[in-house]
Design a protein around this motif. Structure first.
Motif, PDB file in Angstrom:
ATOM      1  N   ASP A   1      92.543  31.690  87.522  1.00 34.27           N
ATOM      2  CA  ASP A   1      93.823  31.452  88.202  1.00 34.27           C
ATOM      3  C   ASP A   1      93.614  31.089  89.661  1.00 34.27           C
ATOM      4  O   ASP A   1      94.568  30.740  90.355  1.00 34.27           O
ATOM      5  CB  ASP A   1      94.765  32.646  88.052  1.00 34.27           C
ATOM      6  CG  ASP A   1      94.161  33.963  88.530  1.00 34.27           C
ATOM      7  OD1 ASP A   1      93.626  34.004  89.657  1.00 34.27           O
ATOM      8  OD2 ASP A   1      94.244  34.956  87.783  1.00 34.27           O
TER       9      ASP A   1
ATOM     10  N   TYR B   1     102.356  27.275  93.782  1.00 33.12           N
ATOM     11  CA  TYR B   1     100.898  27.159  93.780  1.00 33.12           C
ATOM     12  C   TYR B   1     100.473  27.017  95.234  1.00 33.12           C
ATOM     13  O   TYR B   1     101.204  26.453  96.043  1.00 33.12           O
ATOM     14  CB  TYR B   1     100.413  25.996  92.909  1.00 33.12           C
ATOM     15  CG  TYR B   1     101.049  24.645  93.161  1.00 33.12           C
ATOM     16  CD1 TYR B   1     102.282  24.317  92.594  1.00 33.12           C
ATOM     17  CD2 TYR B   1     100.399  23.675  93.932  1.00 33.12           C
ATOM     18  CE1 TYR B   1     102.863  23.072  92.806  1.00 33.12           C
ATOM     19  CE2 TYR B   1     100.963  22.422  94.141  1.00 33.12           C
ATOM     20  CZ  TYR B   1     102.203  22.132  93.585  1.00 33.12           C
ATOM     21  OH  TYR B   1     102.768  20.901  93.797  1.00 33.12           O
TER      22      TYR B   1
ATOM     23  N   HIS C   1      95.297  28.547  93.941  1.00 28.61           N
ATOM     24  CA  HIS C   1      95.847  29.517  92.987  1.00 28.61           C
ATOM     25  C   HIS C   1      97.154  28.992  92.429  1.00 28.61           C
ATOM     26  O   HIS C   1      98.010  28.515  93.169  1.00 28.61           O
ATOM     27  CB  HIS C   1      96.094  30.854  93.694  1.00 28.61           C
ATOM     28  CG  HIS C   1      96.880  31.846  92.887  1.00 28.61           C
ATOM     29  ND1 HIS C   1      96.523  32.215  91.602  1.00 28.61           N
ATOM     30  CD2 HIS C   1      97.997  32.562  93.168  1.00 28.61           C
ATOM     31  CE1 HIS C   1      97.396  33.101  91.140  1.00 28.61           C
ATOM     32  NE2 HIS C   1      98.308  33.321  92.063  1.00 28.61           N
ATOM     33  N   MET C   2      97.295  29.064  91.114  1.00 33.19           N
ATOM     34  CA  MET C   2      98.565  28.709  90.472  1.00 33.19           C
ATOM     35  C   MET C   2      99.188  29.968  89.886  1.00 33.19           C
ATOM     36  O   MET C   2      98.512  30.775  89.259  1.00 33.19           O
ATOM     37  CB  MET C   2      98.321  27.705  89.331  1.00 33.19           C
ATOM     38  CG  MET C   2      97.789  26.374  89.806  1.00 33.19           C
ATOM     39  SD  MET C   2      97.310  25.320  88.412  1.00 33.19           S
ATOM     40  CE  MET C   2      98.930  24.680  87.953  1.00 33.19           C
TER      41      MET C   2
END
Ligand SMILES: [Cu+2]
Length: 485
Positions: free
Chosen positions: A441, A466, A416-417
């Motif tokens: 995402d 992230y 996940h960013m």
């Protein structure tokens, strides 16, 4: 597809395996302690199947809509609720609600939320999937202390998307989200609203997550890497039923579990039309019998219940976790009436902007200790998270291709960013399926798997994280910092 399913199932069966040495004993004990029989004669953990209606999560009303801004106030506090019949469960909640209230937002109309923390733990409220300035991102170190409050401003300049908000305070986010600090944030825009998709009461949030209860007193049990979170909750209720009309519904499926990967199917293997993923509508609809959701991912599907006669009862199954009986069923749809339906799913849902020419390439390697040691750590590029360190320097305006690999052989992850909605370019060297052709995402990374994605950093500058969104893993250190600008 069969091959992929087998791979997914094989990987999932080891989620948490060997990480903390937690055995399956609590589940066995729960069964012996007088659990309710499930269909097929096997004992369920504690909650009877399909005995309670699925709650519809209330939409929060703003305290002000002046000056083109929707202003909300929320209080994070401890609250006990009846989840298992006859027992009280203490939760960490937004506004005393579980899950937290749904926020409905519109593109280009800012939302301001005053969050007051009346819990006895620090909380950082992160809006997952949102493009927001760094000071409003709810990063791991931006903690609201007990007794304090903080105002978050969300510009909502990005296109429509089914977002969610949850705690992100480092080391405690895993437990606090597990204990209830999660809610949906549905951002819409003119483009989405113009489509003839099911709307109003036929557009329904389905927030799925797992939990591990002490079935003697209803207490939520929390332990990192716990494999005994074998009660599934939908919108806060265990294995509920949902009475539907024989027409099309938009179901906003969201996996709000800490760790659990879901593979959702209708009992009759009927088709679902996936129309959206994390970052809003797909370019075109994807007809499928299964929807895969790792922890944190969302997928909207349209299910046409008009193909079933009134009186049909249809279980939503989970085939994603080695078919352990307690988690193999999620909820049940009961078709109880007919209804008009003027909705439809267009062949084209949205047009995504063309991908810019990449300006940089980067690799990211996710790995954690999977040898069964007592205090496993988790790493990005062989480093445990350190908030004082910047791991990736990104030029403002850059569009980067990131090649992300899960270097574990047994443990699955996802990636996940913050800040961006990215595009999946490749999965395992091949073009992604239609279900990953939109904006994302969070992406699944099974053991040994590599995903190539492209993200463009043209919205805000500053530091963002992230990480793996299996929150037990990010709490163990599988998180890093990128600095844009
Ligand atoms: Cu992970």
């Amino acid at each position: 597809m069969a091959t992929r399913r087998r791979v997914l199932g094989a990987g999932l069966s080891v989620v948490g395996a060997g990480l903390t040495g937690v055995s399956l004993l609590p589940v066995l004990n729960a069964r012996e302690a007088g659990a309710v029989p499930a269909p097929g004669g096997q004992a369920a953990a504690a909650a009877e199947r399909f005995a309670v209606p699925m709650p519809i999560v209330p939409v929060l009303k703003p305290v002000s809509t002046a000056d083109g801004t929707d202003t909300y106030e929320m209080t994070m506090r401890s609250q006990t609720k009846e989840i298992l019949p006859g027992l009280r469960t203490e939760l960490r909640t937004f506004n005393g609600q579980f899950p937290g209230p749904t926020i409905k937002a519109r593109r280009n109309r800012p939302v301001v939320i005053r969050q007051r923390n009346e819990l006895d733990v620090g909380v950082s409220v992160h809006l997952h999937g949102a493009s927001v300035p760094p000071e409003d991102d709810g990063g791991p170190m931006e903690v609201i202390a007990p007794g304090a409050e903080r105002v978050y401003t969300y510009p909502n300049k990005q296109p429509h998307a089914g977002l969610w908000y949850h705690d992100h305070a480092h080391h405690t986010e895993s437990e606090s989200v597990y204990r209830g600090l999660h809610g949906a944030y549905l951002l819409t825009d003119d483009e989405e609203e113009a489509l003839p998709l099911p709307k109003g009461e036929y557009d329904v949030l389905v927030s799925i997550r797992d939990a591990h209860f002490d079935t003697a007193n209803g207490t939520l049990q929390y332990q990192m890497g716990d494999r005994s979170r074998t009660t599934l909750l939908v919108n806060g209720a265990p294995y509920p039923y949902f009475q539907v009309a024989a027409r099309s519904y938009r179901l906003r499926l969201a996996n709000h579990s800490n760790q659990r990967f879901l593979e959702l199917r209708l009992e009759d293997d009927g088709e679902m039309t996936q129309i959206a993923s994390d970052g809003g509508l797909l370019p075109r609809p994807h007809t499928t019998k299964a929807v895969y959701l790792t922890a944190g991912e969302r997928a909207d599907v349209v299910v046409d219940f008009s193909r079933y006669p009134v009186g049909t009862k249809l279980v939503l199954k989970n085939t994603g976790f080695a078919a352990v009986d307690d988690v193999s069923q999620v909820m049940r749809f009961d078709v109880v009436r007919t209804a008009e339906d003027d909705s439809s799913v267009p062949n084209v849902l949205r047009k995504l902007p063309p991908l810019p020419e990449p300006t940089a390439e980067r690799t990211v390697v996710l790995r954690m200790d999977e040898d069964g040691r007592p205090d496993p750590k988790a790493y990005i590029d062989d480093k445990v998270y350190d908030h004082a360190r910047v791991d990736a320097h990104i030029r403002a305006g850059a569009s980067e291709v990131w090649t992300v690999t899960n270097a574990n052989t047994k443990v699955p992850h996802n990636f996940h960013m913050h800040l961006v909605q990215f595009r999946v370019l490749e999965r395992g060297g091949a073009a992604p399926g239609l279900e990953e052709a939109g904006l994302k995402d969070t992406v699944r990374l099974m053991p040994g798997e590599t995903v190539k994605l492209q993200a463009t950093f043209d919205a805000y500058q500053g530091e963002y994280v992230y990480h793996c969104h299996m929150l037990d893993h990010s709490a163990m250190g599988m998180m890093a910092t990128m600095k844009i600008g």
